[in-house]
Design an enzyme around this catalytic site. Structure first.
Site, mmCIF file in Angstrom:
data_model
loop_
_atom_site.group_PDB
_atom_site.id
_atom_site.type_symbol
_atom_site.label_atom_id
_atom_site.label_comp_id
_atom_site.label_asym_id
_atom_site.label_seq_id
_atom_site.Cartn_x
_atom_site.Cartn_y
_atom_site.Cartn_z
ATOM 1 N N GLU A 216 0.845 -1.196 0.000
ATOM 2 C CA GLU A 216 0.000 0.000 0.000
ATOM 3 C C GLU A 216 0.885 1.253 0.000
ATOM 4 O OE1 GLU A 216 -2.446 1.582 -0.792
ATOM 5 O OE2 GLU A 216 -4.079 1.255 0.627
ATOM 6 N N ASP A 217 0.319 2.373 -0.438
ATOM 7 C CA ASP A 217 1.085 3.621 -0.466
ATOM 8 C C ASP A 217 1.200 4.250 0.919
ATOM 9 O OD1 ASP A 217 -1.624 4.270 -0.391
ATOM 10 O OD2 ASP A 217 -1.566 5.649 -2.096
ATOM 11 N N ASP B 275 -3.530 5.696 6.709
ATOM 12 C CA ASP B 275 -3.988 6.942 7.313
ATOM 13 C C ASP B 275 -4.922 6.601 8.481
ATOM 14 O OD1 ASP B 275 -4.289 9.802 7.304
ATOM 15 O OD2 ASP B 275 -6.174 9.575 6.239
ATOM 16 N N PHE C 126 -0.671 16.084 4.682
ATOM 17 C CA PHE C 126 -1.183 15.541 3.419
ATOM 18 C C PHE C 126 -0.043 15.563 2.411
ATOM 19 C CE2 PHE C 126 -3.366 15.137 -0.568
ATOM 20 C CZ PHE C 126 -4.272 14.122 -0.271
ATOM 21 N N ARG D 5 0.539 12.124 -9.120
ATOM 22 C CA ARG D 5 1.046 10.760 -8.918
ATOM 23 C C ARG D 5 2.408 10.563 -9.584
ATOM 24 N NH1 ARG D 5 -3.137 7.531 -6.855
ATOM 25 N NH2 ARG D 5 -5.225 7.919 -7.639
HETATM 26 P P1 IMP Z 1 -7.152 4.871 5.151
HETATM 27 O O1 IMP Z 1 -5.953 4.313 5.857
HETATM 28 O O2 IMP Z 1 -8.271 3.897 4.977
HETATM 29 O O3 IMP Z 1 -7.628 6.157 5.768
HETATM 30 O O4 IMP Z 1 -6.833 5.270 3.679
HETATM 31 C C1 IMP Z 1 -5.647 5.136 3.059
HETATM 32 C C2 IMP Z 1 -5.779 5.754 1.693
HETATM 33 O O5 IMP Z 1 -6.109 7.156 1.782
HETATM 34 C C3 IMP Z 1 -4.446 5.684 0.992
HETATM 35 O O6 IMP Z 1 -4.328 4.485 0.265
HETATM 36 C C4 IMP Z 1 -4.472 6.914 0.120
HETATM 37 O O7 IMP Z 1 -5.091 6.621 -1.110
HETATM 38 C C5 IMP Z 1 -5.330 7.900 0.872
HETATM 39 N N1 IMP Z 1 -4.495 8.878 1.609
HETATM 40 C C6 IMP Z 1 -4.362 8.986 2.941
HETATM 41 N N2 IMP Z 1 -3.519 9.977 3.276
HETATM 42 C C7 IMP Z 1 -3.084 10.503 2.112
HETATM 43 C C8 IMP Z 1 -2.164 11.572 1.793
HETATM 44 O O8 IMP Z 1 -1.543 12.233 2.648
HETATM 45 N N3 IMP Z 1 -1.983 11.816 0.472
HETATM 46 C C9 IMP Z 1 -2.611 11.114 -0.508
HETATM 47 N N4 IMP Z 1 -3.466 10.118 -0.247
HETATM 48 C C10 IMP Z 1 -3.714 9.807 1.054
#
Ligand code: IMP
Length: 169
Positions: free
Chosen positions: A92-93, A96, A145, A158
């Site tokens: 995963e990238d 959050d 962010f 991206r």
């Molecule tokens: P979560 O952990 O379910 O809240 O969501 C994770 C996803 O939210 C990641 O895979 C990203 O696509 C997106 N995301 C969360 N923080 C960021 C950020 O700082 N920049 C860009 N995308 C983010």
């Protein structure tokens, strides 16, 4: 915009994580799956540094945050490969709130896999809404962010090779 993680550091992170995965999965042939779209550049770099006979696949999931801590995950693109019996590594990238991966975890665990681990390029632990700890993390960051190297804002940025803090005052 301020650069938070330079390309060279991202490559170093991938080398380190790749070496660790090579060690941890010695004798195995893990399926290293990329979560589209954000993890694509990271996954592409990371797999170069895993010195094993790996398999690669791509999934695309959407998470809908429920009223409380739980969410629902919809597969926009499922695995091409049958994951039964596989040692699955999800790439995963960024983590959050943790909702996406904590929701995905039991779904994957119910599919008869041998093992499951999560690798995330970045981690924002201070933003968690649900408990989730990736098994491997490239870099832990503050509540910022970020964009670039796969990370987007409305599908833009991206393609940037470094990771930037977006609109920091
Ligand atoms: P979560 O952990 O379910 O809240 O969501 C994770 C996803 O939210 C990641 O895979 C990203 O696509 C997106 N995301 C969360 N923080 C960021 C950020 O700082 N920049 C860009 N995308 C983010």
């Amino acid at each position: 915009m301020r650069v938070l993680v330079r390309h060279e550091e991202i490559v170093d992170i991938c080398k380190k994580l790749g070496a660790q995965l090579t060690k941890d999965y010695a004798g195995k042939q893990p399926l290293v799956a990329c979560v589209l779209k954000g993890a694509c550049p990271f996954h592409s770099e990371l797999i170069k540094h895993i010195d094993l006979d790996i398999e690669v696949d791509y999934i695309h999931v959407s998470s809908y945050k429920g009223t409380e801590s739980t969410g629902t995950v919809v597969f926009k693109k499922d695995f091409d490969i049958d994951i039964t019996g596989k040692d699955l590594i999800i790439v995963e990238d960024i983590v959050d709130t943790g909702v996406t991966l904590s929701t995905l975890k039991p779904i994957l665990e119910s599919k008869g896999i041998s093992s499951l681990k999560f690798v995330s390029m970045l981690d924002k632990p201070s933003k968690r809404k649900v408990e989730f700890k990736p098994d491997y993390v490239g870099k832990t960051i503050e509540d910022l962010f970020v964009i670039g190297f796969g990370l987007d804002l409305d599908e833009k940025y991206r393609n940037l090779k470094d990771i930037y803090v977006y609109n920091e005052d």
